[in-house]
Enzyme design. Structure first.
Site, PDB file in Angstrom:
ATOM      1  N   ASN A   1       0.870  -1.175   0.000  1.00  0.00           N
ATOM      2  CA  ASN A   1       0.000   0.000   0.000  1.00  0.00           C
ATOM      3  C   ASN A   1       0.908   1.226   0.000  1.00  0.00           C
ATOM      4  OD1 ASN A   1      -1.852   2.010   0.456  1.00  0.00           O
ATOM      5  ND2 ASN A   1      -2.320   1.420   2.577  1.00  0.00           N
ATOM      6  N   TRP A   2       1.012   1.855  -1.142  1.00  0.00           N
ATOM      7  CA  TRP A   2       1.920   3.008  -1.263  1.00  0.00           C
ATOM      8  C   TRP A   2       1.356   4.273  -0.609  1.00  0.00           C
ATOM      9  CZ3 TRP A   2       4.113   3.050  -7.008  1.00  0.00           C
ATOM     10  CH2 TRP A   2       4.950   1.925  -7.149  1.00  0.00           C
ATOM     11  N   LYS A   3       0.082   4.251  -0.281  1.00  0.00           N
ATOM     12  CA  LYS A   3      -0.593   5.450   0.261  1.00  0.00           C
ATOM     13  C   LYS A   3      -0.336   6.641  -0.698  1.00  0.00           C
ATOM     14  CE  LYS A   3      -0.137   3.380   4.750  1.00  0.00           C
ATOM     15  NZ  LYS A   3      -0.089   3.518   6.197  1.00  0.00           N
TER      16      LYS A   3
ATOM     17  N   HIS B   1      -9.579   1.471   4.839  1.00  0.00           N
ATOM     18  CA  HIS B   1      -8.313   1.665   5.547  1.00  0.00           C
ATOM     19  C   HIS B   1      -8.548   2.650   6.700  1.00  0.00           C
ATOM     20  CE1 HIS B   1      -4.229   2.758   6.518  1.00  0.00           C
ATOM     21  NE2 HIS B   1      -3.839   1.663   5.890  1.00  0.00           N
TER      22      HIS B   1
ATOM     23  N   GLU C   1      -6.885   5.033   7.798  1.00  0.00           N
ATOM     24  CA  GLU C   1      -6.591   6.440   7.488  1.00  0.00           C
ATOM     25  C   GLU C   1      -7.785   7.096   6.788  1.00  0.00           C
ATOM     26  OE1 GLU C   1      -2.914   5.691   5.438  1.00  0.00           O
ATOM     27  OE2 GLU C   1      -1.992   5.165   7.347  1.00  0.00           O
TER      28      GLU C   1
ATOM     29  N   GLU D   1      -5.455  -4.668  10.732  1.00  0.00           N
ATOM     30  CA  GLU D   1      -4.405  -3.663  10.923  1.00  0.00           C
ATOM     31  C   GLU D   1      -4.672  -2.865  12.200  1.00  0.00           C
ATOM     32  OE1 GLU D   1      -2.404  -2.443   7.114  1.00  0.00           O
ATOM     33  OE2 GLU D   1      -4.303  -1.373   7.073  1.00  0.00           O
TER      34      GLU D   1
ATOM     35  N   GLY E   1       2.642   2.349  11.008  1.00  0.00           N
ATOM     36  CA  GLY E   1       3.677   3.370  10.924  1.00  0.00           C
ATOM     37  C   GLY E   1       4.395   3.657  12.224  1.00  0.00           C
TER      38      GLY E   1
ATOM     39  N   SER F   1       3.353  -1.961  10.425  1.00  0.00           N
ATOM     40  CA  SER F   1       4.804  -2.009  10.674  1.00  0.00           C
ATOM     41  C   SER F   1       5.474  -3.317  10.245  1.00  0.00           C
ATOM     42  CB  SER F   1       5.112  -1.722  12.149  1.00  0.00           C
ATOM     43  OG  SER F   1       4.772  -0.379  12.449  1.00  0.00           O
TER      44      SER F   1
ATOM     45  N   GLY G   1       2.885  -1.104   4.326  1.00  0.00           N
ATOM     46  CA  GLY G   1       2.827   0.311   3.964  1.00  0.00           C
ATOM     47  C   GLY G   1       4.217   0.848   3.709  1.00  0.00           C
ATOM     48  N   GLY G   2       4.787   1.492   4.725  1.00  0.00           N
ATOM     49  CA  GLY G   2       6.077   2.174   4.596  1.00  0.00           C
ATOM     50  C   GLY G   2       7.166   1.358   3.913  1.00  0.00           C
TER      51      GLY G   2
HETATM   52  P1  PGA Z   1       2.836   0.499   7.706  1.00  0.00           P
HETATM   53  O1  PGA Z   1       1.370   0.722   7.095  1.00  0.00           O
HETATM   54  O2  PGA Z   1       3.343  -0.806   7.126  1.00  0.00           O
HETATM   55  O3  PGA Z   1       3.617   1.684   7.263  1.00  0.00           O
HETATM   56  O4  PGA Z   1       2.676   0.404   9.174  1.00  0.00           O
HETATM   57  C1  PGA Z   1       0.474  -0.324   6.936  1.00  0.00           C
HETATM   58  C2  PGA Z   1      -0.821   0.213   6.403  1.00  0.00           C
HETATM   59  O5  PGA Z   1      -1.342   1.198   6.883  1.00  0.00           O
HETATM   60  O6  PGA Z   1      -1.380  -0.293   5.420  1.00  0.00           O
END
Ligand code: PGA
Length: 243
Positions: free
Chosen positions: A9-11, A94, A96, A163, A169, A206, A227-228
């Site tokens: 997930n590149w966001k 998600h 966010e 999640e 993050g 994470s 994500g990251g």
């Molecule tokens: P993260 O994000 O791996 O940076 O913790 C995961 C996500 O929100 O999909």
């Protein structure tokens, strides 16, 4: 269990350069045995990522879709448009988006319906916050989020991403037992009400090259959502190669 699923997930990150770099990893010599890789860039990079995916080594998904089919919804992108572009999956719910864009359960239900009508496999996210984990309300919270699924018609195949919000993050992850218990809980809860046996449950929060192997070894974990660490081609490749 079948293949393990790894979602990137590149966001709101990424660039044409990252699209090229990531495509180069998945060249002829990349072994996709026992894994399925799904990359979810922002809308504007979907088309070029699909074009670069000559060897069909990965799937391309979107991070969101509109809850409506078409019409006067400025700035939105429909599930039908994503399908036509060549997407196979779409992330829905998600944390966010739930938090920053106030996406309600009702709205998410409509997004899921649109995805399913257009043959996109939803990657439906759920997760508790830190205080809900501490005071034991996490199971109730997850149930409340999953209940949306029971109102969606013709739900055949779905990926759930568990999640925990406090883990996204932050470099903090639940321990193996907490992950395992929640995955068992989710599977049992869904199996009671959904007849499909095509439900995969991923862990997200994470995930990095250091912990991916440990998390993916938990037998109830069908894969990970990254994500990251998915923004670094080196790290993402290491995570994919842990399987
Ligand atoms: P993260 O994000 O791996 O940076 O913790 C995961 C996500 O929100 O999909």
């Amino acid at each position: 269990m079948g293949n393990k699923i790894i979602v990137a997930n590149w966001k709101m990150n990424g660039s044409a350069e990252l699209v090229d770099k990531i495509s180069n990893i998945f060249n002829d010599s990349f072994d996709t045995k026992s894994k399925e890789i799904i990359i979810c860039p922002s809308y504007i990079h979907i088309e070029s990522l699909i074009r670069n995916n000559i060897n069909k080594k990965f799937y391309v998904g979107a991070q969101n879709c509109c809850d409506k089919a078409s019409g006067a919804f400025t700035g939105e992108v429909s599930a039908d448009m994503l399908k036509n572009l060549g997407c196979s999956h779409v992330i829905v719910g998600h944390s966010e988006r739930r938090e920053n864009y106030l996406e309600s359960n009702e709205l998410l239900k409509n997004k899921l319906s649109e995805a399913i009508k257009n043959n996109l496999i939803p990657i439906f996210c759920c997760g508790e916050n830190e205080s809900e984990r501490k005071d034991g309300a996490c199971f109730n919270k997850i149930e409340e989020q999953l209940n949306v699924l029971f109102d969606v018609e013709a739900l055949k195949s779905i990926i759930i991403a568990y999640e925990p919000i406090w883990s996204i993050g932050t470099n903090k992850t639940p321990d193996d037992k907490e992950i395992k218990d929640m995955h068992i809980y989710i599977k049992n809860y869904l199996m009671k009400k959904i007849s499909s046996n095509n439900i995969s449950i991923l862990y997200g929060g994470s995930v990095n090259p250091e912990n991916a192997n440990r998390i993916l070894k938990i037998s109830e974990v069908d894969g990970v959502l990254v994500g990251g660490a998915s923004l670094s081609t080196e790290k993402f490749k290491l995570i994919c190669n842990t399987i």
